[in-house]
Design a protein around this motif. Structure first.
Motif, PDB file in Angstrom:
ATOM      1  N   VAL A 203       0.828  -1.210   0.000  1.00 31.77           N
ATOM      2  CA  VAL A 203       0.000   0.000   0.000  1.00 31.77           C
ATOM      3  C   VAL A 203       0.865   1.264   0.000  1.00 31.77           C
ATOM      4  N   PRO A 204       1.802   1.389   0.968  1.00 29.26           N
ATOM      5  CA  PRO A 204       2.680   2.568   0.905  1.00 29.26           C
ATOM      6  C   PRO A 204       3.538   2.618  -0.366  1.00 29.26           C
ATOM      7  N   LEU A 205       3.979   1.465  -0.837  1.00 33.26           N
ATOM      8  CA  LEU A 205       4.800   1.440  -2.042  1.00 33.26           C
ATOM      9  C   LEU A 205       4.052   2.049  -3.222  1.00 33.26           C
ATOM     10  N   PHE A 206       2.767   1.749  -3.286  1.00 29.77           N
ATOM     11  CA  PHE A 206       1.889   2.323  -4.304  1.00 29.77           C
ATOM     12  C   PHE A 206       2.015   3.852  -4.321  1.00 29.77           C
ATOM     13  N   PHE A 207       1.999   4.477  -3.134  1.00 33.53           N
ATOM     14  CA  PHE A 207       2.056   5.936  -3.078  1.00 33.53           C
ATOM     15  C   PHE A 207       3.450   6.477  -3.341  1.00 33.53           C
ATOM     16  N   ILE A 208       4.459   5.711  -2.916  1.00 28.35           N
ATOM     17  CA  ILE A 208       5.826   6.147  -3.192  1.00 28.35           C
ATOM     18  C   ILE A 208       6.050   6.205  -4.702  1.00 28.35           C
ATOM     19  N   LEU A 209       5.618   5.167  -5.406  1.00 22.37           N
ATOM     20  CA  LEU A 209       5.788   5.158  -6.858  1.00 22.37           C
ATOM     21  C   LEU A 209       4.960   6.262  -7.506  1.00 22.37           C
ATOM     22  N   ARG A 210       3.772   6.528  -6.948  1.00 17.60           N
ATOM     23  CA  ARG A 210       2.952   7.576  -7.534  1.00 17.60           C
ATOM     24  C   ARG A 210       3.615   8.936  -7.370  1.00 17.60           C
TER      25      ARG A 210
ATOM     26  N   LEU B 108       6.750   9.502  -7.188  1.00 16.64           N
ATOM     27  CA  LEU B 108       7.894   9.576  -8.092  1.00 16.64           C
ATOM     28  C   LEU B 108       7.455   9.626  -9.554  1.00 16.64           C
TER      29      LEU B 108
END
Lengths: 309, 295
Positions: free
Chosen positions: B141-148, B150
């Motif tokens: 879930v957090p990874l989703f936002f990190i990629l977004r 970036l």
């Protein structure tokens, strides 16, 4: 042989590029998200606002009262118990047949043609899990599936149009069977390597004492590879707690009466379908706690027993 | 990492147990059990291959017969209509880039962690190994936002960096012990001869680590080719689907309208690359799996 020398440009630049950059990426993309998840789990964040509202442990209180989530936790725990045990017993038995199930008059010998069995059995492990799920979904198909065809072909008429994945009583066992099917060969190969690491004299001694193969398996082979068995148990347990890909392929909606719904499916739908990211992260934290508790328990019991021994 | 040497039991002078006939019965029953297991493994796969050459009607009408006419068209349909061709290409791009990236990063880090003394070395090792034990589901879930943030969400580069960083801990873990076992004298000799640290790594140490690198690379290839969770979460643009994801959406797409012949053809297409790699490298792969799994 490690070296400790002066800090030259050569050496420093190598450290920065070789270790600094990869570890920075690893921290940013792997470790940081884990800590983020713990923080989000204390908020009511939907994922669409720019700020997150802190709500303390409300998400966890909510989960404790959420029957659907508790059902999913229960199913995950069933998988955690059943999948490793069935897989390990089967793969250990097959590994024993391979390593000392051969005919022998003088020495304990492996089975001829054992490499064929190893190659074939290992194969499901390299097939993408989602494809395994799709194939088995078709195998279990009530009217045109392989399984019912074979069973009715054997004269078992009651399996004509039997919906393996469509009944709450059989959906979970059918799912477990697919997961076991995938992993047995992999662990069989592991155990074959481990059993071959046991000194041959140990086997010889057991034979001279008149131990049959079954006793040899239980009292020589199993204790001899206890380390490998324990590691395999932990891997399988961690995998069983995930198992998302198999369940997503076999029963995307959680199965009849949610009989195969697991935590990871709940996380996925809560986060990306309902848009409740805070709550989904709380579920993720629960999953992590269960995983750690399980791992700690397995290794803790092992250490305790070693101390007593 | 090849197979461990088979333990050769010391020959005994006289038969200690059993008659020839009894012993043969044991071997026959062992073969029977293992043969049944092999059939259980092979039959669903062979059935999939045969079904991939049938029409959907044939699959439902006579699930067991051989196809009346071998439908190579199914493969064309899967490749074109269902987009398996595009997904296949995406998978090749993502997996090969991620594999190179994780092998480069992993071998370099493992080399430093194995052969250099510096402060914080143990801490970094623990941090990396910790990545092996956390459930990936907690991080997505957090990874989703990190990629977004970036700007790489739903792109192939975003997927590549995620694949590579999630394969990194295993690669480092496996290769560190490998580099530790390499003899230090050769590296010493290289540095006395005036080779820089960089040169020593690329021209001396890396070639010596070849067998270990190959084992890890094959294990990583299988793992990355089969990856499902990361693309499903991080890559929702249909154009960028990888193979596993494309197969999942193909299977669930139209409910009962699915072209089952093409679905089976897609499944076979997805399996073939890993099957080829497996059959070529099966000894090394099984050896690497047991070496990694027994630690």
């Amino acid at each position: 042989m490690r070296t400790r020398r002066r800090l030259t440009f050569d050496r420093v630049s190598l450290m920065v590029v070789f270790l600094g950059i990869p570890v920075a990426l690893y921290l940013a993309f792997v470790l940081y998200p884990f800590t983020q998840a713990a923080w989000y789990s204390l908020t009511s964040w939907s994922g669409f606002t720019s700020t997150q509202q802190f709500i303390g442990l409300d998400n966890y209180v909510h989960l404790a009262q959420d029957d659907l989530f508790l059902k999913a936790v229960g199913n995950s725990l069933v998988l955690l118990v059943v999948v490793p045990i069935v897989t390990l017993v089967l793969s250990f038995a097959l590994a024993c047949l391979l390593t000392f199930g051969g005919s022998s008059t003088g020495a304990v010998r492996g089975l001829s043609g054992s490499s064929f069995y190893r190659i074939v059995s290992f194969f499901p492990y390299v097939v993408p899990a989602i494809v395994i799920g799709i194939i088995w979904g078709r195998v279990y198909d009530p009217s045109a599936g392989l399984l019912n065809g074979v069973l009715t072909g054997l004269g078992l008429e009651r399996f004509d149009k039997f919906a393996w994945l469509g009944r709450s009583s059989t959906a979970m066992p059918a799912t477990v069977a697919v997961i076991v099917w995938t992993f047995v060969g992999f662990y069989m190969v592991l155990f074959v390597a481990a059993i071959r690491g046991i000194p041959a004299e140990t086997f010889e001694a057991a034979r001279l004492d008149g131990a049959g193969r079954f006793r040899t398996a239980v009292f020589i082979a199993a204790p001899g590879i206890s380390g490998a068995l324990r590691t395999a148990y932990v891997y399988l347990g961690i995998f069983a707690l995930d198992a998302f890909v198999f369940l997503a392929a076999l029963n995307p909606d959680g199965g009849p009466a949610n009989s195969t719904l697991v935590i990871t499916q709940q996380i996925f739908s809560t986060a990306f379908k309902d848009g409740r990211f805070g709550l989904a992260c709380a579920m993720g934290v629960v999953l992590a706690l269960v995983t750690f508790a399980f791992t700690g328990l397995v290794f803790g019991v092992a250490r305790w027993r070693e101390k007593r021994a | 990492m090849t197979q461990r040497p088979r333990v050769q039991p010391a020959p005994t002078a006289r038969p200690v147990r059993g008659t020839g006939r009894g012993e043969r019965a044991v071997a026959v029953s062992s073969h029977t059990v293992l043969g049944i297991w092999s059939l259980l493994v092979l039959v669903p796969l062979l059935w999939t291959i045969v079904s991939s050459f049938k029409t959907t009607n044939e699959i439902f009408a006579s699930p067991f017969s051989l196809p009346q006419e071998w439908q190579f068209q199914n493969y064309v349909n899967a490749w074109r209509t269902a987009g398996i061709g595009t997904y296949f290409l995406n998978s090749v791009i993502v997996v090969s880039c991620a594999l190179v990236l994780t092998m480069v990063m992993g071998s370099m880090s493992a080399y430093v962690l194995a052969r250099f003394q510096f402060r914080g070395r143990t801490l970094i090792r623990y941090l990396v190994v910790a990545g092996l034990t956390f459930p990936v589901f907690l991080a997505v879930v957090p990874l989703f936002f990190i990629l977004r943030q970036l700007g790489v969400l739903n792109t192939l580069p975003g997927l590549i960096i995620s694949y590579a960083t999630y394969a990194y801990p295993f690669t480092v873990f496996f290769l560190t012990s490998f580099f530790e076992e390499l003899p230090g004298e050769i590296a010493e000799a290289a540095s006395i001869d005036g080779a820089s640290e960089w040169r020593t790594f690329f021209q001396v140490m890396l070639p010596m680590a070849g067998p270990g690198m190959a084992s890890v690379a094959i294990l990583n290839f299988v793992g990355l080719w089969n990856q499902y969770l990361l693309p499903v979460v991080l890559n929702s643009d249909r154009q960028n689907y990888v193979l596993t994801q494309g197969m999942a959406s193909f299977a669930s797409a139209a409910g009962y309208d699915v072209d089952f012949g093409a679905l089976f053809a897609g499944a076979v297409t997805t399996i073939v690359p890993v099957l080829v790699v497996y059959l070529i490298f099966q000894r090394r792969l099984q050896g690497a799996a047991s070496a990694g799994g027994l630690k």
